[in-house]
Design a protein around this motif. Sequence first.
Motif, short mmCIF file in Angstrom:
data_model
loop_
_atom_site.label_atom_id
_atom_site.label_comp_id
_atom_site.label_asym_id
_atom_site.label_seq_id
_atom_site.Cartn_x
_atom_site.Cartn_y
_atom_site.Cartn_z
N ALA A 5 16.37 6.94 -10.83
CA ALA A 5 15.61 6.97 -9.57
C ALA A 5 14.69 8.19 -9.54
O ALA A 5 13.50 8.09 -9.20
N LEU A 30 10.65 8.24 -9.42
CA LEU A 30 9.93 8.86 -8.30
C LEU A 30 8.95 9.92 -8.78
O LEU A 30 7.91 10.13 -8.17
N SER A 83 0.82 -1.22 0.00
CA SER A 83 0.00 0.00 0.00
C SER A 83 0.85 1.26 0.00
O SER A 83 0.33 2.35 0.24
N ILE A 84 2.16 1.13 -0.25
CA ILE A 84 2.93 2.37 -0.41
C ILE A 84 2.96 2.78 -1.87
O ILE A 84 2.56 2.02 -2.76
N ASN A 85 3.43 3.97 -2.09
CA ASN A 85 3.52 4.54 -3.43
C ASN A 85 4.31 3.61 -4.36
O ASN A 85 5.49 3.36 -4.13
N PRO A 86 3.66 3.10 -5.41
CA PRO A 86 4.40 2.17 -6.30
C PRO A 86 5.60 2.81 -6.98
O PRO A 86 6.54 2.11 -7.36
N LYS A 87 5.60 4.13 -7.10
CA LYS A 87 6.77 4.80 -7.68
C LYS A 87 7.99 4.61 -6.79
O LYS A 87 9.13 4.54 -7.26
N VAL A 88 7.75 4.58 -5.49
CA VAL A 88 8.86 4.36 -4.55
C VAL A 88 9.40 2.95 -4.72
O VAL A 88 10.61 2.72 -4.73
N ILE A 89 8.49 2.00 -4.90
CA ILE A 89 8.93 0.62 -5.08
C ILE A 89 9.73 0.47 -6.37
O ILE A 89 10.75 -0.20 -6.41
N GLU A 90 9.28 1.15 -7.40
CA GLU A 90 9.93 1.03 -8.71
C GLU A 90 11.34 1.62 -8.69
O GLU A 90 12.23 1.16 -9.40
N CYS A 91 11.52 2.66 -7.90
CA CYS A 91 12.80 3.38 -7.85
C CYS A 91 13.92 2.45 -7.37
O CYS A 91 13.75 1.68 -6.44
N GLN A 92 15.05 2.49 -8.05
CA GLN A 92 16.21 1.68 -7.70
C GLN A 92 17.41 2.57 -7.52
O GLN A 92 17.54 3.58 -8.21
#
Lengths: 482, 482
Positions: free
Chosen positions: A179, A183, A9-18
């Motif tokens: 990144a 974001l 349930s967190i921002n998927p953009k944060v998850i995508e960021c590497q």
Amino acid sequence: MAPQVTVDSINPKVIECQYAVRGEIVILAQKLQQEIQAKPEAYPFQEILYCNIGNPQSLGQKSITFFREVLALCDHPAILAKSETQALFSADSIERARKILDQIPGRATGAYSHSQGIKGLRDTIAAAIEARDGFPADPNDIFMTDGASPAVHMMMQLLIRSEKDGILCPIPQYPLYSASIALHGGTLVPYYLDEATGWGLEVSELKKQLQEAKSNGITVRALVVINPGNPTGQVLAEENQKAIVEFCKEEGLVLLADEVYQENVYVPEKKFHSFKKVARSMGYSEKDIHLVSFQSVSKGYYGECGKRGGYMEVTGFGADVREHIYKLASVNLCSNITGQILASLVMSPPKVGDKSYESYIAERDGILSSLARRAKTLEDAFNKLEGITCNKAEGAMYLFPRINLPKKAIKAAEEVKTAPDLFYCRRLLNETGIVFVPGSGFGQVPGTWHFRCTILPQEEKIPAIVTRLTDFHKRFMDEFRE
Amino acid sequence: MAPQVTVDSINPKVIECQYAVRGEIVILAQKLQQEIQAKPEAYPFQEILYCNIGNPQSLGQKSITFFREVLALCDHPAILAKSETQALFSADSIERARKILDQIPGRATGAYSHSQGIKGLRDTIAAAIEARDGFPADPNDIFMTDGASPAVHMMMQLLIRSEKDGILCPIPQYPLYSASIALHGGTLVPYYLDEATGWGLEVSELKKQLQEAKSNGITVRALVVINPGNPTGQVLAEENQKAIVEFCKEEGLVLLADEVYQENVYVPEKKFHSFKKVARSMGYSEKDIHLVSFQSVSKGYYGECGKRGGYMEVTGFGADVREHIYKLASVNLCSNITGQILASLVMSPPKVGDKSYESYIAERDGILSSLARRAKTLEDAFNKLEGITCNKAEGAMYLFPRINLPKKAIKAAEEVKTAPDLFYCRRLLNETGIVFVPGSGFGQVPGTWHFRCTILPQEEKIPAIVTRLTDFHKRFMDEFRE
């Protein structure tokens, strides 16, 4: 009710960021370091050799004395008038600290400054840019930031409206860009640097990728160029830069020029030219091209990463757009004053005739010539290894060698669900304590494998790194050779 | 092609974002200041009196000597061993600098640190939180940041997925929150503080607004509480805090506790309690509630805004979510080391028996007692003005008086397409040089008008501010009285 925030349930953009530079390999290295501290015989090596990040002072590089003198005096101006201070500090550092304090309203180094940075310091920086480029620079175009990273984020935030907005980025690239684009929800439009021509930047490739992005419905807004290159270490030729400026002008793209390695050029045949100088020398003014140049106190010979100083010079935007950039800066109030002062110092170091000049030059050239030697030693060492080719280390702080991994090694990596370059780097770390960052963290032509190695370990440690790497590589290739 | 970036093509979230603390009135003030410098007789006042921003040192507040001694020594450790240093610096500042340098890997104050901040400094901060609250604190829960603002952005970035995600924010609020929510594309769900009860926070109001948001399809993810309050200056009672914790627990909301004014309490009947202490004292552990506390070196008695130091203490999130917070921190590498050191110092100042203790206490108490006197003087002055009521200045650095503007004034404001509170503040600035921020920048119950006034001008200037304000206000009311 149980707390509601989970990874789902967190921002998927944060998850995508590497961000590989501080990613898996580095976390493993920190773990090994703790294990070695607790039990020195745990591994066949006694220390971790960090070659993963451009963080010179963490590896023993000394700070420039004059810069630190001025910072200390600005932090505690009460000692400026004391007689003991004259014995402890150089005369010109005292003079410079007084001058800087006079430029700060109320001499208040503990106050928020103007959101773009202290005006007097921006004057100094603009004058230094003018002296460097031979073209005018306006202090009102300078936005001082906590290192270059927040400046890059600010531009991405300004330009990216949705995933339909694209930013042309080099591959390989410094992962701050990928990144930040992730974001901010934009699309990274890759263009490949040509390894065969020393990581050259071909305008034909830019055009091809731009067309392809357009045909996919992407509005490309900006082009990122990193010069000198990170992770590739190449220094662009002026002619090449002209072609890039022409391309941005023709296509109406913002040119985002990462120029944080401007002091790091190691070969006599190459010279750093700012993109602003190149554009102005072509006769292009603010009206013709949007240009943003990023600079940082973290790189160069100063390597003051921990101080988080930097700036961007923003030219070519209308006053109304500029106001919104200012507003973004103002939401965070201002960048740290110590970093601001340091940014003015690196752009305006001691000059001929200043008391500290000779010692300053000795410190600076000592660092730069040592970096050049280390780059060359590592480059030569890589090129001697079976299946590894390494381009010339022209600038920046990195080498990005290519490794032709044996099919058996690739298969072994696949079996443990690991990218082959990560597989190599993990083995290297576990067996030698050497930390490289796998190429996949920076991007690479599919099917090719690389790693990034900084040139920053202390010079006396380089031979041991070369020996350990060479021995490991031989064992690795013997194990996986078909 | 002409450059493509215009106001119509930048990120609309950037356009939507507002930040009144450095907005229109402040830009006007800077303009007037320049005009006065050029032509001192241009206005009927000789200086601009900035009451717009919590920036104490810009208004003459002195930094705490011990803190600056330690910073200077950490900036230039080469002087630590010199005999002159003992004459210039207090013995305990030398000792503290040595201790801090020992905590920094390689004593490298110019290196990037761990992305959460230097471990030894986080140990110090965690120990100070434990001593403050009487409950355990874990250094691994501390994320050091460049002031509190980046920490707030980081949490908004983590929590907000789309405009369907809401954050409960007090109205009036510090506009960092509205700005950050706008930039991250979320929805600000307002809850109104009750001016009639000294800006009390009613849980019934929280419930009402939460329900309303839910019925509009908004998923509320977090509750922002600012305590002591900005711009309202209230200090929450412990019972009230318990009810807020209970509400967050019941609803599964993250409690984002802005506690940057924890040292700024001016009335004997109120005391600061951290939300973590309150939650733990209720028997709630990490498993029961997500809690984030923000702290900054910019406020308190230290007021070191320019140093950009701060931290957030993050508790209650799973290890996997924590990893993503760490990743966000790592994209910007680390916060500035000077700010990190200062954050450890403000949380662990000199203790009884330390050489600097007496002078430190004298400096600290001198600042805090003066702030309390200034707050009271301004509060009393506001309450004497026709149509103005001002709540008690219990804490923080602000007063937020309400002004009942005459209808004629509201009409005059409407005629020039200006919010009535901005109209008042602009007139005040033009006639007296006093800078207040209009209440509309913080939010207010529709139809009510306020302004925010800091208590920070030097104490000897307060009488002149009161006189000028009183005279102006009388003229203004005379002009617009029906």
